[in-house]
Design a protein around this motif. Sequence first.
Motif, PDB file in Angstrom:
ATOM      1  N   ASP A 139       0.774  -1.102   0.000  1.00 28.88           N
ATOM      2  CA  ASP A 139       0.012   0.089  -0.050  1.00 28.88           C
ATOM      3  C   ASP A 139       0.756   1.164   0.103  1.00 28.88           C
ATOM      4  N   ASP A 140       0.348   2.462   0.066  1.00 29.48           N
ATOM      5  CA  ASP A 140       1.114   3.680   0.041  1.00 29.48           C
ATOM      6  C   ASP A 140       2.434   3.800   0.898  1.00 29.48           C
ATOM      7  N   GLN A 141       1.953   3.320   2.238  1.00 29.36           N
ATOM      8  CA  GLN A 141       3.164   3.381   3.276  1.00 29.36           C
ATOM      9  C   GLN A 141       4.097   2.150   2.964  1.00 29.36           C
ATOM     10  N   ALA A 142       3.669   0.906   2.496  1.00 29.00           N
ATOM     11  CA  ALA A 142       4.547  -0.065   2.527  1.00 29.00           C
ATOM     12  C   ALA A 142       5.575   0.275   1.255  1.00 29.00           C
ATOM     13  N   PHE A 143       4.997   0.813   0.207  1.00 23.31           N
ATOM     14  CA  PHE A 143       5.678   1.371  -1.008  1.00 23.31           C
ATOM     15  C   PHE A 143       7.007   2.450  -0.468  1.00 23.31           C
ATOM     16  N   ARG A 144       6.531   3.312   0.317  1.00 23.41           N
ATOM     17  CA  ARG A 144       7.359   4.099   0.779  1.00 23.41           C
ATOM     18  C   ARG A 144       8.606   3.491   1.612  1.00 23.41           C
ATOM     19  N   ASP A 145       8.131   2.793   2.769  1.00 22.98           N
ATOM     20  CA  ASP A 145       9.104   2.022   3.563  1.00 22.98           C
ATOM     21  C   ASP A 145      10.062   0.922   2.772  1.00 22.98           C
ATOM     22  N   GLU A 146       9.467   0.348   1.897  1.00 22.64           N
ATOM     23  CA  GLU A 146      10.165  -0.953   1.369  1.00 22.64           C
ATOM     24  C   GLU A 146      10.877  -0.740   0.217  1.00 22.64           C
ATOM     25  N   LEU A 147      10.137  -0.048  -0.967  1.00 27.30           N
ATOM     26  CA  LEU A 147      10.511   0.027  -2.433  1.00 27.30           C
ATOM     27  C   LEU A 147      10.768   1.343  -2.795  1.00 27.30           C
ATOM     28  N   ALA A 148      10.455   2.412  -2.520  1.00 23.28           N
ATOM     29  CA  ALA A 148      10.419   3.625  -3.131  1.00 23.28           C
ATOM     30  C   ALA A 148      11.797   4.183  -3.577  1.00 23.28           C
ATOM     31  N   ASP A 149      12.767   3.735  -2.394  1.00 22.35           N
ATOM     32  CA  ASP A 149      14.185   4.411  -2.571  1.00 22.35           C
ATOM     33  C   ASP A 149      15.259   3.621  -3.315  1.00 22.35           C
ATOM     34  N   CYS A 150      14.562   2.357  -3.796  1.00 22.97           N
ATOM     35  CA  CYS A 150      15.608   1.358  -4.202  1.00 22.97           C
ATOM     36  C   CYS A 150      15.790   1.706  -5.961  1.00 22.97           C
ATOM     37  N   ARG A 151      17.126   1.739  -6.162  1.00 23.79           N
ATOM     38  CA  ARG A 151      17.422   2.265  -7.506  1.00 23.79           C
ATOM     39  C   ARG A 151      17.845   1.097  -8.441  1.00 23.79           C
ATOM     40  N   THR A 152      17.740   1.551  -9.690  1.00 19.46           N
ATOM     41  CA  THR A 152      18.009   0.539 -10.661  1.00 19.46           C
ATOM     42  C   THR A 152      19.446   0.178 -10.989  1.00 19.46           C
TER      43      THR A 152
END
Length: 297
Positions: free
Chosen positions: A180-193
Motif C-alpha cells: 500500500d502507500d506506506q509499504a511502498f514508501r517504507d520498502e521499495l520507493a528508494d531502491c535504485r535501478t
Amino acid sequence: MAASAYQHTLQGPAIFAGVGVHTGAHTRVSVRPAPANTGVVFVRTDVTDRDNRVLATGEAVCKTQLGTVIGNAAGVTVATIEHLMAALVMSGIDNAVVELDGPEMPIMDGSSLPFIQVLDRAGRRRQDQPRRFIEILDKIEVVEGDKRATLTPASQFEVAFEISFASAAIGRQRVDLVMDDQAFRDELADCRTFGFLHEVEALRAMGLARGGSMDNAVVIEGDRILNPEGLRRPDEFVRHKALDAIGDLFVLGAPVLGRFEGVLAGHGINNALVRALLAAPHAWRYRAFVEELAEAV
C-alpha cells in the motif's frame, strides 16, 4: 479502503527536471492536475507538428528494452515512465497530465523516491468519482523460458519478485510484500535501478545509457559494487524490480487488487502479462468501493 474509495489528482503542479538515463538529454517535467477519469496522459511539449499526447495504457507500450516506452498513432513516444508511474499509483494519484519537453522521463536518482517527494509537495485533491480497482478473478500467467509473471486473486495488492544473477554482488534474492502507500514508501520507493559495467559500455556503443552514472544507478563490475556509498538495502536489486513491476502494471489504468509474482521478469514480460489480462475479460473486473460503502450505510 474508504480513504482510497474516490479518485484523486494533484492539488497543484509538481515540477522537476533531470537527465534521461538513455538519451542523456536534460528534460523538464510538470505533472499537472487532471479531471476525473482522465488517467495518466503524457504530453510532449517539444512536439508541435502532430499529436503530442500519449495516454499511458497497456496497448500504448511500444518498447520494453531497458525501460517502458509508450507511443501514440502519430509516432510520438515517451520513454522510461515506470518509476513515475509507480510513484503515482502508490501515492493514490489516479489522474494527471505529465508535460515534458523531451523524449524521456528524467531518471533522477534511479528510484521512485524523488517523484514521491515532488508529488507530496504538490499535494492530493479528492475528486467526486469512485476509484476503480482492477480485481483479479482468475490466474493469468506469462512464461518465457525461465522467466515468469503471474497475476492471481488476493484480497489486497501483493507483490512478490525473485531474481538470480551469477554475480556475488546480487546472487539470488526474493521479496514478498503486501503493498500500500506506506509499504511502498517504507520498502521499495528508494531502491535504485542497476546495471553491469560491461553492459553499460555496450549500451553506450549502441547510443543508449548516455545519461547513466553512479548518481542514478547501482553499477556492478564482476562481484563488486562500484558505487562508493554502497547499497541502500542489502536486497536493493530485487526491490527495484518489484518497483518496476508496480509501474508497469499501472498502464492498466487502475490499481490492481490481486497478487503479482515475477520470477526473473522484466519490462517485456510485465507488459505481456498486462496484455494477457486485457485479452481475458473473464479474469478480472472493475471494482469500486464507493458503492459498497453506500450499501453498507
